[in-house]
Design a protein around this motif. Structure first.
Motif, mmCIF file in Angstrom:
data_model
loop_
_atom_site.group_PDB
_atom_site.id
_atom_site.type_symbol
_atom_site.label_atom_id
_atom_site.label_comp_id
_atom_site.label_asym_id
_atom_site.label_seq_id
_atom_site.Cartn_x
_atom_site.Cartn_y
_atom_site.Cartn_z
ATOM 1 N N ASN A 204 1.018 -1.676 -0.090
ATOM 2 C CA ASN A 204 -0.236 -0.004 -0.028
ATOM 3 C C ASN A 204 1.177 0.863 -0.212
ATOM 4 N N PRO A 205 0.855 1.709 -1.164
ATOM 5 C CA PRO A 205 1.929 2.814 -1.478
ATOM 6 C C PRO A 205 1.191 3.935 -0.583
ATOM 7 N N SER A 206 0.490 4.416 -0.007
ATOM 8 C CA SER A 206 -0.146 5.524 0.922
ATOM 9 C C SER A 206 0.297 5.564 1.960
ATOM 10 N N HIS A 207 0.518 6.984 2.577
ATOM 11 C CA HIS A 207 0.627 7.022 4.503
ATOM 12 C C HIS A 207 -0.169 7.392 5.167
ATOM 13 N N ALA A 208 -1.001 7.913 4.205
ATOM 14 C CA ALA A 208 -2.515 8.570 5.428
ATOM 15 C C ALA A 208 -3.667 7.508 4.530
ATOM 16 N N ASP A 209 -3.910 6.130 3.932
ATOM 17 C CA ASP A 209 -5.486 6.248 3.259
ATOM 18 C C ASP A 209 -4.744 4.191 3.582
ATOM 19 N N THR A 210 -6.277 3.636 3.508
ATOM 20 C CA THR A 210 -5.996 1.888 3.440
ATOM 21 C C THR A 210 -6.175 1.153 2.710
ATOM 22 N N SER A 211 -6.030 0.351 2.462
ATOM 23 C CA SER A 211 -6.292 -0.138 0.936
ATOM 24 C C SER A 211 -7.431 -1.781 0.947
ATOM 25 N N VAL A 212 -8.074 -2.136 0.464
ATOM 26 C CA VAL A 212 -8.715 -3.404 0.670
ATOM 27 C C VAL A 212 -8.799 -4.359 -0.907
ATOM 28 N N SER A 213 -8.315 -5.807 -0.671
ATOM 29 C CA SER A 213 -8.384 -6.573 -1.907
ATOM 30 C C SER A 213 -8.767 -7.567 -1.548
ATOM 31 N N LEU A 214 -9.607 -8.398 -2.875
ATOM 32 C CA LEU A 214 -9.983 -9.499 -2.862
ATOM 33 C C LEU A 214 -9.418 -10.957 -2.895
ATOM 34 N N HIS A 215 -9.013 -11.449 -3.321
ATOM 35 C CA HIS A 215 -8.033 -12.325 -4.085
ATOM 36 C C HIS A 215 -8.537 -13.772 -3.476
ATOM 37 N N LEU A 216 -8.175 -14.388 -5.004
ATOM 38 C CA LEU A 216 -9.149 -15.755 -5.419
ATOM 39 C C LEU A 216 -7.314 -16.418 -5.374
ATOM 40 N N TYR A 217 -7.368 -18.407 -5.188
ATOM 41 C CA TYR A 217 -5.909 -18.839 -5.034
ATOM 42 C C TYR A 217 -6.984 -20.095 -5.418
ATOM 43 N N CYS A 218 -6.181 -20.569 -6.558
ATOM 44 C CA CYS A 218 -6.806 -21.437 -6.999
ATOM 45 C C CYS A 218 -5.707 -22.499 -7.718
ATOM 46 N N PRO A 219 -5.274 -24.250 -7.307
ATOM 47 C CA PRO A 219 -6.038 -24.691 -6.008
ATOM 48 C C PRO A 219 -5.468 -23.736 -5.177
ATOM 49 N N PRO A 220 -6.069 -23.934 -3.766
ATOM 50 C CA PRO A 220 -5.628 -23.220 -2.675
ATOM 51 C C PRO A 220 -4.385 -23.247 -2.243
ATOM 52 N N PHE A 221 -3.652 -23.178 -1.467
ATOM 53 C CA PHE A 221 -2.013 -23.118 -0.793
ATOM 54 C C PHE A 221 -2.057 -22.985 0.817
ATOM 55 N N ASP A 222 -1.508 -24.038 1.667
ATOM 56 C CA ASP A 222 -1.397 -23.415 3.084
ATOM 57 C C ASP A 222 0.261 -22.834 3.134
ATOM 58 N N ALA A 223 1.177 -23.422 2.675
ATOM 59 C CA ALA A 223 2.621 -22.634 2.536
ATOM 60 C C ALA A 223 2.560 -22.291 0.969
ATOM 61 N N CYS A 224 3.488 -20.918 1.434
ATOM 62 C CA CYS A 224 4.974 -20.774 -0.668
ATOM 63 C C CYS A 224 5.773 -19.856 0.260
ATOM 64 N N THR A 225 6.259 -19.780 -0.465
ATOM 65 C CA THR A 225 8.442 -19.536 -0.720
ATOM 66 C C THR A 225 8.288 -18.426 -0.686
ATOM 67 N N VAL A 226 9.032 -17.565 0.307
ATOM 68 C CA VAL A 226 9.399 -15.691 0.837
ATOM 69 C C VAL A 226 10.823 -16.304 -0.053
ATOM 70 N N PHE A 227 10.989 -15.015 0.079
ATOM 71 C CA PHE A 227 12.484 -14.257 -1.036
ATOM 72 C C PHE A 227 12.989 -14.011 -0.678
ATOM 73 N N GLN A 228 14.247 -13.766 -0.394
ATOM 74 C CA GLN A 228 15.368 -12.224 0.192
ATOM 75 C C GLN A 228 15.650 -12.263 -1.406
ATOM 76 N N ASP A 229 16.059 -10.634 -0.669
ATOM 77 C CA ASP A 229 17.161 -9.652 -1.956
ATOM 78 C C ASP A 229 17.855 -10.963 -2.895
ATOM 79 N N ASN A 230 18.971 -11.651 -1.471
ATOM 80 C CA ASN A 230 19.657 -12.304 -1.922
ATOM 81 C C ASN A 230 19.559 -13.457 -2.175
ATOM 82 N N CYS A 231 18.269 -13.582 -2.757
ATOM 83 C CA CYS A 231 17.600 -15.211 -3.429
ATOM 84 C C CYS A 231 17.484 -16.077 -2.380
#
Length: 253
Positions: A204-231
């Motif tokens: 959310n690029p704003s430092h004054a307003d909130t944002s709300v988004s609707l997400h659809l994931y298919c198939p659903p998953f319970d874990a993902c991979t998180v990456f740092q800048d150095n991979c």
């Protein structure tokens, strides 16, 4: 005169093909579809008009009744719905310190529909989507998506090798994440990503307003991979801050 025996034989072959198609695993089919699907820019001309959030949920359930999900139609449904805060406000739960993931519908185990709430300046980490489809629709405010090449993914190897050949002095560093684009997501826009298209970080690029988004994931998953800048990467469990409008307990997330 029509040969009835030949017609019966032809029909039996069609029935056999239909039966074989229904036996195809939906999850496998959806994951294979990430290898070629890229996204719609606007709703389909022949698609249904979605007027309410309950209409959207019902239409999604119908699309996922078959193993051969029309992912383009799923995309259309997300585009067709126009945000109405009266419909989604009960699911929008904010946290002071981080963005929240709030389950709206579990899709009978075939998809997950979530509302994500972003406080001022909140952002995600750089992450993948476990070979699933991710549709992200803006309901309130704005978000900014930064997209990155997926490190060491076969589909990207030739592209990276070509970049390295084009830079004779070695400016390309394959030990660092490579940003490939930045896109603003405005009200009622729908962004789409899968692992074949890359990784992303959402903020959310704003430092004054909130944002709300609707997400659809298919198939659903319970874990993902998180990456740092150095991979460097770690596996992260995905949790729900709330389910169906009710705050979850720690052991229920």
């Amino acid at each position: 005169m029509v040969n009835q025996s030949k017609c019966k034989m032809a029909l039996s072959k069609i029935d056999a093909i239909d039966t074989e198609m229904e036996e195809i695993n939906q999850e496998k089919y959806l994951r294979q579809a990430t290898q070629y699907y890229c996204a719609l820019e606007k709703p389909l001309k022949y698609g249904p008009v979605i007027e309410t959030l309950p209409d959207l949920i019902s239409a999604l359930h119908r699309e996922f009744e078959t193993n051969y999900v029309n992912i383009e139609m799923v995309n259309h449904l997300m585009l067709s719905y126009k945000s109405n805060p009266k419909e989604w406000r009960k699911y929008a739960k904010f946290d002071r310190y981080t963005y929240t993931r709030n389950l709206v519908d579990a899709g009978n185990g075939k998809f997950n529909l979530l509302i994500l709430c972003w406080g001022e300046g909140h952002s995600s980490s750089v992450h993948d989507h476990a070979d699933s489809h991710c549709f992200m629709k803006m309901l309130k405010g704005d978000l900014r998506e930064k997209r990155y090449q997926y490190p060491n993914r076969p589909a990207n190897i030739e592209r990276v090798q070509q970049q390295q050949e084009d830079h004779q002095h070695g400016e390309i560093d394959d030990s660092q994440l490579v940003e490939i684009g930045e896109t603003p997501i405005a009200l009622n826009d729908v962004a789409y990503i899968n692992d074949n298209l890359g990784l992303h970080r959402v903020e959310n690029p704003s430092h004054a307003d909130t944002s709300v988004s609707l997400h659809l994931y298919c198939p659903p998953f319970d874990a993902c991979t998180v990456f740092q800048d150095n991979c460097k990467k770690t596996t992260s469990k995905v949790t729900f801050w709330s389910k169906y409008g009710v705050r979850t307990k720690l052991n229920e997330q």
